[in-house]
Design an enzyme around this catalytic site. Structure first.
Site, PDB file in Angstrom:
ATOM      1  N   GLY A  46      41.957  44.614  41.197  1.00 28.83           N
ATOM      2  CA  GLY A  46      40.753  45.427  40.984  1.00 28.83           C
ATOM      3  C   GLY A  46      40.191  46.112  42.215  1.00 28.83           C
ATOM      4  O   GLY A  46      39.590  47.178  42.104  1.00 28.83           O
ATOM      5  N   ASP A 104      31.074  38.987  38.290  1.00 26.43           N
ATOM      6  CA  ASP A 104      30.574  38.875  36.919  1.00 26.43           C
ATOM      7  C   ASP A 104      29.973  37.474  36.777  1.00 26.43           C
ATOM      8  O   ASP A 104      28.836  37.250  37.155  1.00 26.43           O
ATOM      9  CB  ASP A 104      31.769  39.141  35.992  1.00 26.43           C
ATOM     10  CG  ASP A 104      31.417  39.144  34.514  1.00 26.43           C
ATOM     11  OD1 ASP A 104      30.301  39.526  34.172  1.00 26.43           O
ATOM     12  OD2 ASP A 104      32.279  38.765  33.710  1.00 26.43           O
TER      13      ASP A 104
HETATM   14  P1  5GP Z   1      34.141  36.517  37.331  1.00 31.06           P
HETATM   15  O1  5GP Z   1      35.055  35.438  37.795  1.00 31.06           O
HETATM   16  O2  5GP Z   1      33.072  36.890  38.356  1.00 31.06           O
HETATM   17  O3  5GP Z   1      33.551  36.240  35.994  1.00 31.06           O
HETATM   18  O4  5GP Z   1      35.014  37.785  37.070  1.00 31.06           O
HETATM   19  C1  5GP Z   1      35.618  38.407  38.091  1.00 31.06           C
HETATM   20  C2  5GP Z   1      36.743  39.285  37.642  1.00 31.06           C
HETATM   21  O5  5GP Z   1      36.685  39.585  36.230  1.00 31.06           O
HETATM   22  C3  5GP Z   1      36.651  40.606  38.336  1.00 31.06           C
HETATM   23  O6  5GP Z   1      37.272  40.568  39.595  1.00 31.06           O
HETATM   24  C4  5GP Z   1      37.276  41.546  37.346  1.00 31.06           C
HETATM   25  O7  5GP Z   1      38.668  41.548  37.524  1.00 31.06           O
HETATM   26  C5  5GP Z   1      36.953  40.946  35.991  1.00 31.06           C
HETATM   27  N1  5GP Z   1      35.746  41.585  35.390  1.00 31.06           N
HETATM   28  C6  5GP Z   1      34.497  41.098  35.316  1.00 31.06           C
HETATM   29  N2  5GP Z   1      33.656  41.974  34.734  1.00 31.06           N
HETATM   30  C7  5GP Z   1      34.398  43.058  34.434  1.00 31.06           C
HETATM   31  C8  5GP Z   1      34.107  44.337  33.830  1.00 31.06           C
HETATM   32  O8  5GP Z   1      32.976  44.694  33.433  1.00 31.06           O
HETATM   33  N3  5GP Z   1      35.150  45.185  33.715  1.00 31.06           N
HETATM   34  C9  5GP Z   1      36.396  44.881  34.128  1.00 31.06           C
HETATM   35  N4  5GP Z   1      37.337  45.807  33.957  1.00 31.06           N
HETATM   36  N5  5GP Z   1      36.722  43.701  34.696  1.00 31.06           N
HETATM   37  C10 5GP Z   1      35.727  42.811  34.855  1.00 31.06           C
HETATM   38 MG    MG Z   2      38.279  41.513  41.031  1.00 29.03          MG
END
Ligand code: 5GP
Ligand code: MG
Ligand code: MG
Length: 175
Positions: A46, A104
């Site tokens: 990403g 996120d």
């Molecule tokens: P976390 O572990 O913070 O929940 O999620 C992190 C990863 O989830 C990010 O690095 C990303 O790859 C994916 N992610 C979280 N939210 C989004 C979003 O709104 N769109 C997309 N495309 N990926 C997300």
């Molecule tokens: Mg990421």
């Protein structure tokens, strides 16, 4: 409007808004790390586009590396985080700046920071392009945040929907 597979997305953050905010982040980082030759560690896949643009507006010499750890399938977190892969350099006693596309729930970052701390860097800073405060479940440090955004799924500028859309030069939000 953009269609990816079964979903429709609307424009959310323009290329110009991204460039302007990233330029400000680059100036701040250049100033704060001017004597350190830090290591930018981009989180694949990403952060590839963000790291590329950020690195160009950081006007001090830095080292660049990437790691990989994926936790996401479709539009909701699976809550499962894989191992840290691919760092390939010694970060002991170095200052590192983790470059992430989005925080996120914070689970991926929490896990990554744990792994990196075990490698005994002198300092870890975190820069994330996007942050969803309403979704955060894990207490993670964030030193530089590009944009705080609502808890809605976004694509583009490195971020995918089910593998597609990372190439888009702006950010789009699920309609
Ligand atoms: P976390 O572990 O913070 O929940 O999620 C992190 C990863 O989830 C990010 O690095 C990303 O790859 C994916 N992610 C979280 N939210 C989004 C979003 O709104 N769109 C997309 N495309 N990926 C997300
Ligand atoms: Mg990421
Ligand atoms: Mg993804």
């Amino acid at each position: 409007m953009i269609k990816i597979k079964d979903k429709e997305f609307v424009p959310f953050i323009t290329e110009a808004e991204l460039a302007s905010r990233i330029s400000a982040l680059g100036k701040q980082i250049s100033e704060e790390f001017k004597d350190d030759q830090p290591i930018l560690i981009g989180v694949l896949n990403g952060a590839f586009m963000f790291l590329s643009d950020l690195a160009k507006v950081i006007d001090i010499p830095v080292e660049v590396s990437f790691v990989k750890m994926s936790s996401y399938a479709g539009t909701s977190s699976t809550g499962q985080v894989k191992e840290l892969m691919g760092l390939g350099i010694d970060i002991k006693d170095r200052k590192v700046i983790v470059v992430e596309d989005i925080i996120d729930t914070g689970l991926s970052m929490a896990h990554l920071l744990d792994s990196l701390e075990g490698l005994e860097p002198a300092q870890i800073a975190v820069v994330t392009l996007l942050y969803k405060p309403e979704a955060l479940k894990h207490d993670v440090k964030m030193d530089y945040v590009g944009f705080e955004i609502p808890n809605k799924f976004v694509v583009g500028y490195g971020l995918d929907y089910d593998g597609i859309g990372r190439n888009l030069s702006a950010i789009y939000q699920l309609k």
